[in-house]
Design a protein around this motif. Structure first.
Motif, mmCIF file in Angstrom:
data_model
loop_
_atom_site.group_PDB
_atom_site.id
_atom_site.type_symbol
_atom_site.label_atom_id
_atom_site.label_comp_id
_atom_site.label_asym_id
_atom_site.label_seq_id
_atom_site.Cartn_x
_atom_site.Cartn_y
_atom_site.Cartn_z
ATOM 1 N N PHE A 138 0.816 -1.216 0.000
ATOM 2 C CA PHE A 138 0.000 0.000 0.000
ATOM 3 C C PHE A 138 0.854 1.272 0.000
ATOM 4 C CE2 PHE A 138 -3.557 -2.707 1.454
ATOM 5 C CZ PHE A 138 -4.573 -2.186 0.660
ATOM 6 N N SER A 139 2.037 1.201 0.614
ATOM 7 C CA SER A 139 2.841 2.414 0.758
ATOM 8 C C SER A 139 3.338 2.953 -0.578
ATOM 9 C CB SER A 139 4.029 2.150 1.685
ATOM 10 O OG SER A 139 4.910 1.184 1.126
ATOM 11 N N LEU A 140 3.706 2.056 -1.491
ATOM 12 C CA LEU A 140 4.223 2.518 -2.786
ATOM 13 C C LEU A 140 3.163 3.241 -3.616
ATOM 14 C CD1 LEU A 140 6.467 -0.556 -3.637
ATOM 15 C CD2 LEU A 140 7.252 1.767 -3.172
ATOM 16 N N PRO A 141 1.948 2.690 -3.771
ATOM 17 C CA PRO A 141 0.905 3.441 -4.494
ATOM 18 C C PRO A 141 0.546 4.764 -3.819
ATOM 19 C CG PRO A 141 0.319 1.129 -4.345
ATOM 20 C CD PRO A 141 1.507 1.326 -3.463
ATOM 21 N N VAL A 142 0.500 4.759 -2.483
ATOM 22 C CA VAL A 142 0.197 6.004 -1.764
ATOM 23 C C VAL A 142 1.273 7.049 -2.059
ATOM 24 C CG1 VAL A 142 0.063 7.075 0.520
ATOM 25 C CG2 VAL A 142 -1.162 4.952 0.061
ATOM 26 N N LEU A 143 2.534 6.615 -2.061
ATOM 27 C CA LEU A 143 3.625 7.536 -2.371
ATOM 28 C C LEU A 143 3.486 8.098 -3.781
ATOM 29 C CD1 LEU A 143 6.292 8.857 -1.592
ATOM 30 C CD2 LEU A 143 7.483 6.779 -2.348
ATOM 31 N N LEU A 144 3.111 7.254 -4.738
ATOM 32 C CA LEU A 144 2.907 7.724 -6.104
ATOM 33 C C LEU A 144 1.804 8.773 -6.167
ATOM 34 C CD1 LEU A 144 3.270 7.616 -9.190
ATOM 35 C CD2 LEU A 144 1.674 5.681 -9.212
ATOM 36 N N ILE A 145 0.690 8.532 -5.483
ATOM 37 C CA ILE A 145 -0.419 9.483 -5.497
ATOM 38 C C ILE A 145 -0.002 10.802 -4.860
ATOM 39 C CG2 ILE A 145 -2.773 9.920 -4.728
ATOM 40 C CD1 ILE A 145 -2.471 7.759 -6.903
ATOM 41 N N VAL A 146 0.755 10.723 -3.768
ATOM 42 C CA VAL A 146 1.231 11.937 -3.111
ATOM 43 C C VAL A 146 2.145 12.727 -4.042
ATOM 44 C CG1 VAL A 146 2.681 12.822 -1.234
ATOM 45 C CG2 VAL A 146 0.981 11.046 -0.770
ATOM 46 N N ILE A 147 3.078 12.027 -4.690
ATOM 47 C CA ILE A 147 3.991 12.694 -5.627
ATOM 48 C C ILE A 147 3.215 13.342 -6.761
ATOM 49 C CG2 ILE A 147 5.784 12.291 -7.367
ATOM 50 C CD1 ILE A 147 6.916 10.127 -5.504
ATOM 51 N N ALA A 148 2.252 12.599 -7.326
ATOM 52 C CA ALA A 148 1.453 13.142 -8.424
ATOM 53 C C ALA A 148 0.687 14.391 -7.981
ATOM 54 C CB ALA A 148 0.481 12.080 -8.934
ATOM 55 N N VAL B 49 -2.236 -9.452 -7.797
ATOM 56 C CA VAL B 49 -1.809 -8.513 -6.757
ATOM 57 C C VAL B 49 -0.946 -7.413 -7.357
ATOM 58 C CG1 VAL B 49 -0.392 -8.276 -4.676
ATOM 59 C CG2 VAL B 49 -1.998 -10.175 -4.884
ATOM 60 N N THR B 50 -0.013 -7.783 -8.232
ATOM 61 C CA THR B 50 0.856 -6.784 -8.854
ATOM 62 C C THR B 50 0.054 -5.799 -9.694
ATOM 63 O OG1 THR B 50 2.622 -8.444 -8.968
ATOM 64 C CG2 THR B 50 2.928 -6.447 -10.255
ATOM 65 N N MET B 51 -0.887 -6.305 -10.457
ATOM 66 C CA MET B 51 -1.729 -5.423 -11.266
ATOM 67 C C MET B 51 -2.543 -4.480 -10.396
ATOM 68 S SD MET B 51 -3.239 -7.818 -14.328
ATOM 69 C CE MET B 51 -2.257 -8.231 -15.773
ATOM 70 N N ALA B 52 -3.164 -5.010 -9.360
ATOM 71 C CA ALA B 52 -4.037 -4.195 -8.517
ATOM 72 C C ALA B 52 -3.277 -3.072 -7.836
ATOM 73 C CB ALA B 52 -4.715 -5.082 -7.477
ATOM 74 N N PHE B 53 -2.060 -3.372 -7.359
ATOM 75 C CA PHE B 53 -1.307 -2.377 -6.608
ATOM 76 C C PHE B 53 -0.408 -1.506 -7.480
ATOM 77 C CE2 PHE B 53 -2.555 -5.199 -3.195
ATOM 78 C CZ PHE B 53 -2.794 -4.322 -2.149
ATOM 79 N N SER B 54 -0.393 -1.753 -8.787
ATOM 80 C CA SER B 54 0.435 -0.925 -9.665
ATOM 81 C C SER B 54 -0.366 -0.231 -10.755
ATOM 82 C CB SER B 54 1.551 -1.759 -10.293
ATOM 83 O OG SER B 54 1.030 -2.818 -11.075
ATOM 84 N N ALA B 55 -1.206 -0.977 -11.457
ATOM 85 C CA ALA B 55 -1.931 -0.381 -12.589
ATOM 86 C C ALA B 55 -2.982 0.633 -12.131
ATOM 87 C CB ALA B 55 -2.579 -1.481 -13.426
ATOM 88 N N ILE B 56 -3.752 0.290 -11.106
ATOM 89 C CA ILE B 56 -4.802 1.204 -10.632
ATOM 90 C C ILE B 56 -4.205 2.523 -10.119
ATOM 91 C CG2 ILE B 56 -6.651 1.530 -8.947
ATOM 92 C CD1 ILE B 56 -7.214 -1.485 -9.172
ATOM 93 N N PRO B 57 -3.186 2.476 -9.244
ATOM 94 C CA PRO B 57 -2.576 3.735 -8.809
ATOM 95 C C PRO B 57 -1.936 4.523 -9.953
ATOM 96 C CG PRO B 57 -1.964 1.955 -7.339
ATOM 97 C CD PRO B 57 -2.616 1.325 -8.528
ATOM 98 N N THR B 58 -1.380 3.825 -10.930
ATOM 99 C CA THR B 58 -0.787 4.514 -12.083
ATOM 100 C C THR B 58 -1.847 5.293 -12.839
ATOM 101 O OG1 THR B 58 0.975 2.853 -12.332
ATOM 102 C CG2 THR B 58 0.435 4.181 -14.270
ATOM 103 N N PHE B 59 -3.003 4.675 -13.038
ATOM 104 C CA PHE B 59 -4.091 5.365 -13.741
ATOM 105 C C PHE B 59 -4.582 6.571 -12.940
ATOM 106 C CE2 PHE B 59 -8.676 5.766 -14.809
ATOM 107 C CZ PHE B 59 -8.518 6.148 -16.135
ATOM 108 N N VAL B 60 -4.761 6.385 -11.643
ATOM 109 C CA VAL B 60 -5.224 7.488 -10.789
ATOM 110 C C VAL B 60 -4.210 8.637 -10.803
ATOM 111 C CG1 VAL B 60 -5.760 8.173 -8.424
ATOM 112 C CG2 VAL B 60 -6.608 5.999 -9.309
ATOM 113 N N ALA B 61 -2.926 8.299 -10.698
ATOM 114 C CA ALA B 61 -1.883 9.323 -10.728
ATOM 115 C C ALA B 61 -1.882 10.059 -12.064
ATOM 116 C CB ALA B 61 -0.516 8.687 -10.477
#
Length: 239
Positions: free
Chosen positions: A24-34, A106-118
């Motif tokens: 969870f921390s990596l996607p959250v970090l991406l969203i914060v950076i974006a 799991v990899t798709m859920a925690f990487s692709a979804i946050p990437t799209f949101v960012a």
């Protein structure tokens, strides 16, 4: 080639408290950076591509792949608990395929979804940047999960080797050495994304046909070899 019980146990292992925190921390970090980048620079297609390519695809996706791929089977082999699974009347290739499916999901859920949101935060999918990098994340998730699942079956230091590949080969050498870029899951996935994005915001050093062949070949070969390694594990009393 899919066992629900194995899948349930694998999901439980991957989404345990410690791994879930990292996942969870990596996607959250991406969203914060974006969000910060959008606040400071406004809408900028090139900046959006740089953030999604430089952090999401080059760093976050392979790291999540390491966690999910190695975590799907590595800890069971290391602590010996895999013997309980192998003692069940389940074909060993089925175990590998099931764990691979879970690792990919799991990899798709925690990487692709946050990437799209960012991407939406950064530029509202201008020039199809968000969708392009989301597709790249989805494609890369499959290859990374297979590669790191294989590492989990062949080495007790799978996480270390996975991090070396993700951070040193993909990120460092991939950005500095032209030849290394052609042997990179990141570049192969970018070749797919390049066909989706408008303009030249997304580019790859590898042509699409070659990228598809390499992505498919690496995934199939890694899965097959992981199955062979699991077959080689013997239980007490087996001949």
């Amino acid at each position: 080639m899919y066992d629900p019980t194995v899948a349930r146990l694998t999901y439980r292992a991957l989404l345990g408290r410690r791994r879930a925190l990292i996942l969870f921390s990596l996607p959250v970090l991406l969203i914060v950076i974006a969000s910060l980048v959008r606040g400071f620079t406004g809408v900028d297609d090139q900046v959006a591509a740089d953030v999604l390519g430089g952090f999401a695809l080059a760093t976050m996706v392979p790291l999540i792949g390491v966690i999910a791929g190695t975590g799907a089977i590595g800890p069971e082999i290391d602590d010996g608990s895999v013997v309980y699974l192998l003692s069940k009347p389940i074909k060993r290739p089925t175990i590998i395929v099931t764990k691979l499916i879970v690792a990919i999901a799991v990899t798709m859920a925690f990487s692709a979804i946050p990437t799209f949101v960012a991407g939406l935060i950064l530029n509202g999918n201008g020039q199809q940047v968000a969708i392009a990098y989301t597709i790249a994340a989805l494609v890369a998730s499959v290859a990374y999960a297979a590669l790191f699942l294989l590492l989990g079956t062949v080495s007790k230091h799978a996480v270390v080797f996975g991090l070396v590949y993700a951070l040193v080969w993909e990120t460092l050498f991939g950005s500095l050495v032209a030849g290394a870029r052609t042997l990179s899951v990141q570049q192969w996935s970018l070749a797919v994304a390049e066909r989706v994005a408008r303009g030249d915001l997304v580019s790859s050093d590898v042509g699409l046909p070659v990228a598809v062949v390499l992505l498919t070949g690496v995934t199939v070969l890694a899965t097959w070899y992981a199955g062979q390694k699991l077959r080689s594990l013997t239980l007490a009393g087996e001949e």
